[in-house]
Each structure stands twice: as C-alpha cells, then as structure tokens.
Design a protein around this motif. Structure first.
Motif, mmCIF file in Angstrom:
data_model
loop_
_atom_site.group_PDB
_atom_site.id
_atom_site.type_symbol
_atom_site.label_atom_id
_atom_site.label_comp_id
_atom_site.label_asym_id
_atom_site.label_seq_id
_atom_site.Cartn_x
_atom_site.Cartn_y
_atom_site.Cartn_z
ATOM 1 N N THR A 178 0.856 -1.181 0.000
ATOM 2 C CA THR A 178 0.000 0.000 0.000
ATOM 3 C C THR A 178 0.891 1.230 0.000
ATOM 4 O O THR A 178 1.725 1.395 0.891
ATOM 5 N N HIS A 208 -9.507 -2.389 -8.316
ATOM 6 C CA HIS A 208 -8.449 -2.862 -9.211
ATOM 7 C C HIS A 208 -8.478 -4.375 -9.395
ATOM 8 O O HIS A 208 -8.328 -4.864 -10.518
ATOM 9 N N GLU A 255 -7.287 1.540 -6.510
ATOM 10 C CA GLU A 255 -6.518 2.725 -6.851
ATOM 11 C C GLU A 255 -7.367 3.936 -6.480
ATOM 12 O O GLU A 255 -8.596 3.904 -6.597
ATOM 13 N N THR A 266 -7.329 8.520 -6.314
ATOM 14 C CA THR A 266 -6.683 9.801 -6.573
ATOM 15 C C THR A 266 -7.439 10.900 -5.830
ATOM 16 O O THR A 266 -8.631 10.757 -5.532
ATOM 17 N N ARG A 298 -1.968 10.001 -5.315
ATOM 18 C CA ARG A 298 -2.235 8.786 -6.084
ATOM 19 C C ARG A 298 -1.936 7.620 -5.151
ATOM 20 O O ARG A 298 -0.825 7.495 -4.640
ATOM 21 N N ALA A 343 -2.186 3.452 -4.134
ATOM 22 C CA ALA A 343 -2.368 2.034 -4.458
ATOM 23 C C ALA A 343 -2.571 1.307 -3.140
ATOM 24 O O ALA A 343 -1.691 1.323 -2.283
#
Length: 240
Positions: free
Chosen positions: A64, A179, A197, A199, A223, A225
C-alpha cells in the motif's frame, strides 16, 4: 556464420575476442536435480468484483503506497511516497456505500530521492517556538477516516473522509476504483486480497504547511495504491 565472422572482423580486437569466446563457449548444464519453480498461468487477482467477499480487511503495509506530488517552480512535478500504511477496511459488496476505511500513514518515513529534501521535510523549526517548514523532526502519523462513500460507476466510487495531517484535520475526497481481487497463493501467505486505486487533491496550506508557496505549489496531488487482506482472526471490532 559468414555474417557473424564478418561482424567480428570490424570490431575492435578486444570485443572481437569476447564475441568469439562467447560463441565457442557452451552454457553450463542445469542441475537436473534442481526443480524449476512453477509459474502460475495467470495472476491470482483479477478485476472481477464477484470475487470480493464481505467482512473485515486489514491494509497490507508492504503493498500500500501513497504518492504525493507538487509542482516545483513551474518547471516539473516532484513526487514522494509514504509506505508502511496500516489500517482496516469494512466492506459488504452488496452495500458498497456502507464501506468504512480507517488508515494510519507514518509521515516520518517519507521517501524521496533527494537526501537534502528529506532532511528539509523533517527539519526542526528555524526559530525556537516557531513552526517547521514542512513536517518537522518528529511528525505525528497522518490518519484518514472515511465518512461517506458514493458509487459513481461500475467498480468506482467517491470516498470522503477526514484527513489528519500535521495535527490538523480537514475533509478530503478521493476517487476510488476497484483494481482486483482474489486469493493469494499459500506460498505467499494465502488469504483473500482486494486492491484499489485512488486519486485526490488537497491544499497543504490547509494543514499549516505554507512554506515557499507559490514557488512550490499549494496543491498536492495524491495517487494511492491500496491492498487489503481479509482478516480471519478474532478481531470483530476491526479497530487498529
């Protein structure tokens, strides 16, 4: 072969010798007693939301990442990373709007490629009793706690939550996209995994960091993950 020899003739002597040696030397035979590792036919995770089961998940701190980016002097974007994220996700696939996320981000482990910049980010205040330019030498962990989730499309949602950074709390909204999901191979720990994902943006001045604005942008782009592993323990509260 004639073509290869012709190529070797126009090479410098040292390179020509190396090429001839490589062509004349056989590769060592592989040890027949050493089995080749088996390669999976496909990744264990797929962008298939039907593979998601409900319940409590815990953030995978090794996979992460939170990337932040600012504009540097109008010349280029500059980005860094936060890792070692911990926290929880409560999720029921049939009621995605009831999903809840609470994660903690260790600011002190901020990663940038420039040692000088990292030193500046964690630099003490310039004067006694003043405030640091950025995070300071002993920054508190940042924390994001969701307050609302709204689906915006297939496998997409808008998540609003409270971000606490530099001791200041403000709302931040993230655009989140599913994702993938699946079961991790037992050799890699096993367990159900789900990934997203995301943003978003915020103003660093809203969190008390206004140093060098506008030379370094006030706007910070995020951004993210995020990977979460299904909790199979006896922690029904999901508190971290």
């Amino acid at each position: 072969m004639n073509r290869l020899l012709g190529t070797a003739c126009v090479l410098p002597p040292a390179l020509a010798f190396a090429a001839a040696f490589a062509m004349s030397t056989s590769l060592p035979a592989q040890d027949s007693e050493t089995p080749r590792p088996k390669v999976a036919a496909s990744p264990p995770g797929r962008p298939d939301s039907s593979l998601v089961s409900g319940g409590l998940y815990k953030a995978d701190p090794d996979h992460t990442l939170v990337e932040w980016s600012v504009d540097h002097l109008g010349f280029s974007p500059y980005f860094g990373l936060f890792g070692d994220v911990t926290g929880t996700l409560h999720l029921e696939p049939q009621r995605p709007e009831q999903a809840r996320v609470a994660v903690t981000i260790p600011v002190s482990s901020v990663t940038v490629v420039s040692p000088g910049l990292k030193q500046h980010l964690l630099k003490p205040p310039r004067t006694e009793g003043g405030k640091p330019d950025f995070f300071g030498p002993a920054p508190e962990d940042a924390r994001f706690v969701s307050t609302m989730v709204r689906t915006t499309g297939e496998d997409q949602a808008e998540m609003t939550g409270n971000l606490t950074l530099n001791g200041i709390t403000n709302p931040v909204t993230l655009d989140v996209r599913f994702h993938g999901a699946g079961t991790m191979p037992k050799a890699m720990g096993g367990g159900e995994v789900i990934g997203f994902e995301a943003t978003g943006t915020f103003k660093r001045s809203d969190f008390g960091m206004d140093f060098s604005i506008p030379l370094v942008s006030d706007r910070v782009d995020l951004r993210i993950a995020a990977a979460f592993i299904k909790d199979t323990g006896d922690n029904p509260s999901g508190e971290n």
